[in-house]
Design a protein around this motif. Sequence first.
Motif, PDB file in Angstrom:
ATOM      1  N   ASN A 161       0.673  -1.167   0.036  1.00 11.15           N
ATOM      2  CA  ASN A 161      -0.381  -0.309  -0.052  1.00 11.15           C
ATOM      3  C   ASN A 161       0.385   1.298  -0.083  1.00 11.15           C
ATOM      4  OD1 ASN A 161      -2.379   1.414   0.179  1.00 11.15           O
ATOM      5  ND2 ASN A 161      -1.976   1.828   2.163  1.00 11.15           N
ATOM      6  N   GLN A 162       1.582   0.965   0.453  1.00 11.80           N
ATOM      7  CA  GLN A 162       2.376   2.616   0.774  1.00 11.80           C
ATOM      8  C   GLN A 162       3.586   2.779  -0.312  1.00 11.80           C
ATOM      9  OE1 GLN A 162       5.967   2.268   3.886  1.00 11.80           O
ATOM     10  NE2 GLN A 162       6.191   3.898   3.784  1.00 11.80           N
ATOM     11  N   VAL A 163       3.806   2.253  -1.044  1.00  7.91           N
ATOM     12  CA  VAL A 163       4.039   1.825  -2.391  1.00  7.91           C
ATOM     13  C   VAL A 163       3.478   2.509  -3.594  1.00  7.91           C
ATOM     14  CG1 VAL A 163       5.228   1.100  -4.752  1.00  7.91           C
ATOM     15  CG2 VAL A 163       5.763   0.171  -2.167  1.00  7.91           C
ATOM     16  N   TRP A 164       2.137   1.620  -3.528  1.00  8.19           N
ATOM     17  CA  TRP A 164       1.016   2.793  -5.147  1.00  8.19           C
ATOM     18  C   TRP A 164       0.803   3.779  -4.282  1.00  8.19           C
ATOM     19  CZ3 TRP A 164      -3.726   3.020  -3.879  1.00  8.19           C
ATOM     20  CH2 TRP A 164      -4.626   2.656  -3.012  1.00  8.19           C
ATOM     21  N   SER A 165       0.873   3.754  -2.508  1.00 10.95           N
ATOM     22  CA  SER A 165      -0.207   5.782  -2.508  1.00 10.95           C
ATOM     23  C   SER A 165       0.032   6.417  -2.778  1.00 10.95           C
ATOM     24  CB  SER A 165      -1.170   5.053  -1.040  1.00 10.95           C
ATOM     25  OG  SER A 165       0.247   5.129  -0.324  1.00 10.95           O
ATOM     26  N   SER A 166       2.561   6.117  -2.423  1.00 13.39           N
ATOM     27  CA  SER A 166       2.722   7.359  -2.419  1.00 13.39           C
ATOM     28  C   SER A 166       2.791   7.792  -4.054  1.00 13.39           C
ATOM     29  CB  SER A 166       3.687   7.250  -2.411  1.00 13.39           C
ATOM     30  OG  SER A 166       4.794   6.057  -2.642  1.00 13.39           O
ATOM     31  N   GLN A 167       2.742   6.799  -5.136  1.00 10.07           N
ATOM     32  CA  GLN A 167       2.891   7.157  -6.702  1.00 10.07           C
ATOM     33  C   GLN A 167       1.312   8.198  -7.182  1.00 10.07           C
ATOM     34  OE1 GLN A 167       3.894   3.657  -8.939  1.00 10.07           O
ATOM     35  NE2 GLN A 167       5.331   3.064  -7.618  1.00 10.07           N
ATOM     36  N   GLN A 168       0.462   7.329  -6.500  1.00  7.82           N
ATOM     37  CA  GLN A 168      -0.603   8.149  -6.144  1.00  7.82           C
ATOM     38  C   GLN A 168      -1.147   9.262  -5.786  1.00  7.82           C
ATOM     39  OE1 GLN A 168      -2.820   6.651  -8.897  1.00  7.82           O
ATOM     40  NE2 GLN A 168      -4.289   5.854  -7.782  1.00  7.82           N
ATOM     41  N   ALA A 169      -0.230   9.392  -4.933  1.00  6.61           N
ATOM     42  CA  ALA A 169      -0.172  11.189  -4.571  1.00  6.61           C
ATOM     43  C   ALA A 169       0.209  11.932  -5.535  1.00  6.61           C
ATOM     44  CB  ALA A 169       0.808  11.534  -2.976  1.00  6.61           C
ATOM     45  N   GLU A 170       2.035  11.589  -5.655  1.00  8.15           N
ATOM     46  CA  GLU A 170       2.657  12.152  -6.688  1.00  8.15           C
ATOM     47  C   GLU A 170       1.839  12.275  -8.078  1.00  8.15           C
ATOM     48  OE1 GLU A 170       7.034  11.261  -8.747  1.00  8.15           O
ATOM     49  OE2 GLU A 170       6.105   9.732  -7.165  1.00  8.15           O
ATOM     50  N   PHE A 171       1.206  11.424  -8.512  1.00  5.98           N
ATOM     51  CA  PHE A 171       0.836  11.587  -9.374  1.00  5.98           C
ATOM     52  C   PHE A 171      -0.687  12.725  -9.296  1.00  5.98           C
ATOM     53  CE2 PHE A 171      -2.982  10.492 -12.355  1.00  5.98           C
ATOM     54  CZ  PHE A 171      -2.544  10.874 -13.669  1.00  5.98           C
ATOM     55  N   ILE A 172      -1.117  12.694  -8.853  1.00  7.85           N
ATOM     56  CA  ILE A 172      -2.789  13.783  -8.111  1.00  7.85           C
ATOM     57  C   ILE A 172      -1.350  15.050  -8.332  1.00  7.85           C
ATOM     58  CG2 ILE A 172      -3.977  14.497  -6.456  1.00  7.85           C
ATOM     59  CD1 ILE A 172      -4.177  11.708  -6.454  1.00  7.85           C
ATOM     60  N   ASN A 173      -0.404  15.195  -6.874  1.00  4.46           N
ATOM     61  CA  ASN A 173      -0.022  16.300  -6.765  1.00  4.46           C
ATOM     62  C   ASN A 173       0.691  17.259  -8.082  1.00  4.46           C
ATOM     63  OD1 ASN A 173      -0.820  16.732  -4.000  1.00  4.46           O
ATOM     64  ND2 ASN A 173       1.912  15.408  -4.056  1.00  4.46           N
ATOM     65  N   ALA A 174       1.220  16.455  -9.600  1.00  2.00           N
ATOM     66  CA  ALA A 174       1.325  16.618 -10.873  1.00  2.00           C
ATOM     67  C   ALA A 174       0.511  17.103 -11.496  1.00  2.00           C
ATOM     68  CB  ALA A 174       2.173  15.625 -11.539  1.00  2.00           C
ATOM     69  N   LEU A 175      -1.095  16.421 -11.255  1.00  2.00           N
ATOM     70  CA  LEU A 175      -2.086  17.172 -11.953  1.00  2.00           C
ATOM     71  C   LEU A 175      -2.814  18.478 -11.344  1.00  2.00           C
ATOM     72  CD1 LEU A 175      -4.426  14.187 -12.440  1.00  2.00           C
ATOM     73  CD2 LEU A 175      -3.185  15.426 -14.087  1.00  2.00           C
ATOM     74  N   LEU A 176      -1.769  18.714 -10.064  1.00  2.00           N
ATOM     75  CA  LEU A 176      -2.212  19.695  -9.337  1.00  2.00           C
ATOM     76  C   LEU A 176      -2.007  21.386  -9.958  1.00  2.00           C
ATOM     77  CD1 LEU A 176      -3.887  18.633  -5.926  1.00  2.00           C
ATOM     78  CD2 LEU A 176      -5.489  19.205  -7.959  1.00  2.00           C
ATOM     79  N   ASP A 177      -0.467  20.651  -9.427  1.00  3.42           N
ATOM     80  CA  ASP A 177       0.864  21.953  -9.756  1.00  3.42           C
ATOM     81  C   ASP A 177       0.322  22.371 -11.173  1.00  3.42           C
ATOM     82  OD1 ASP A 177       1.645  21.164  -7.523  1.00  3.42           O
ATOM     83  OD2 ASP A 177       3.104  20.099  -8.190  1.00  3.42           O
ATOM     84  N   ASN A 178      -0.009  21.518 -11.921  1.00  2.00           N
ATOM     85  CA  ASN A 178       0.045  22.045 -13.972  1.00  2.00           C
ATOM     86  C   ASN A 178      -1.438  21.846 -14.066  1.00  2.00           C
ATOM     87  OD1 ASN A 178       1.515  22.303 -16.068  1.00  2.00           O
ATOM     88  ND2 ASN A 178       0.041  19.626 -17.153  1.00  2.00           N
ATOM     89  N   ALA A 179      -2.526  22.042 -13.302  1.00  2.00           N
ATOM     90  CA  ALA A 179      -3.927  22.926 -13.694  1.00  2.00           C
ATOM     91  C   ALA A 179      -4.004  24.335 -14.103  1.00  2.00           C
ATOM     92  CB  ALA A 179      -4.456  23.047 -12.104  1.00  2.00           C
ATOM     93  N   SER A 180      -3.206  25.054 -13.060  1.00  2.00           N
ATOM     94  CA  SER A 180      -3.005  26.827 -14.086  1.00  2.00           C
ATOM     95  C   SER A 180      -2.528  26.739 -14.740  1.00  2.00           C
ATOM     96  CB  SER A 180      -1.990  27.483 -13.074  1.00  2.00           C
ATOM     97  OG  SER A 180      -0.724  26.929 -13.475  1.00  2.00           O
ATOM     98  N   ASN A 181      -2.182  25.173 -15.582  1.00  2.00           N
ATOM     99  CA  ASN A 181      -1.315  25.139 -17.343  1.00  2.00           C
ATOM    100  C   ASN A 181      -2.546  24.733 -18.302  1.00  2.00           C
ATOM    101  OD1 ASN A 181       1.238  26.375 -16.701  1.00  2.00           O
ATOM    102  ND2 ASN A 181       1.798  24.231 -15.679  1.00  2.00           N
ATOM    103  N   PHE A 182      -3.433  24.793 -17.440  1.00  2.00           N
ATOM    104  CA  PHE A 182      -5.002  24.308 -18.751  1.00  2.00           C
ATOM    105  C   PHE A 182      -5.138  25.652 -19.063  1.00  2.00           C
ATOM    106  CE2 PHE A 182      -8.670  22.703 -19.194  1.00  2.00           C
ATOM    107  CZ  PHE A 182      -8.716  21.307 -19.935  1.00  2.00           C
ATOM    108  N   PRO A 183      -5.688  25.832 -20.877  1.00  2.06           N
ATOM    109  CA  PRO A 183      -6.289  26.467 -20.819  1.00  2.06           C
ATOM    110  C   PRO A 183      -7.434  27.089 -20.827  1.00  2.06           C
ATOM    111  CG  PRO A 183      -5.804  24.735 -22.928  1.00  2.06           C
ATOM    112  CD  PRO A 183      -5.772  24.543 -21.197  1.00  2.06           C
TER     113      PRO A 183
END
Length: 66
Positions: free
Chosen positions: A26-48
Motif C-alpha cells: 500500500n505504501q508504494v502505490w499510494s505514494s505513486q498516486q499522491a505524486e501523480f495527483i500532486n503533479a496534476l494539481l501543480d499543472n492545473a494552472s497551465n490548463f488553457p
Amino acid sequence: MKYKRDIKERIEFIRRYVEWLKETPNQVWSSQQAEFINALLDNASNFPLSKKEYLRIKEKAKTPRH
C-alpha cells in the motif's frame, strides 16, 4: 474492428493494474498516486480553459448531433 480491440486492450490493462495493486505494498502505490495527483494539481494552472469554459464544452458534447 478497432472498437473491440480498444475495449480488449483496456480490459487487459485493468487486469494487469489490479494484479499490480494486489502485489504491491500500500505504501508504494499510494505514494505513486499522491505524486501523480500532486503533479496534476501543480499543472492545473497551465490548463488553457477555465472551469466554466470546460463545463460548457462538455455539456455541448452531450447534445445529440443531427
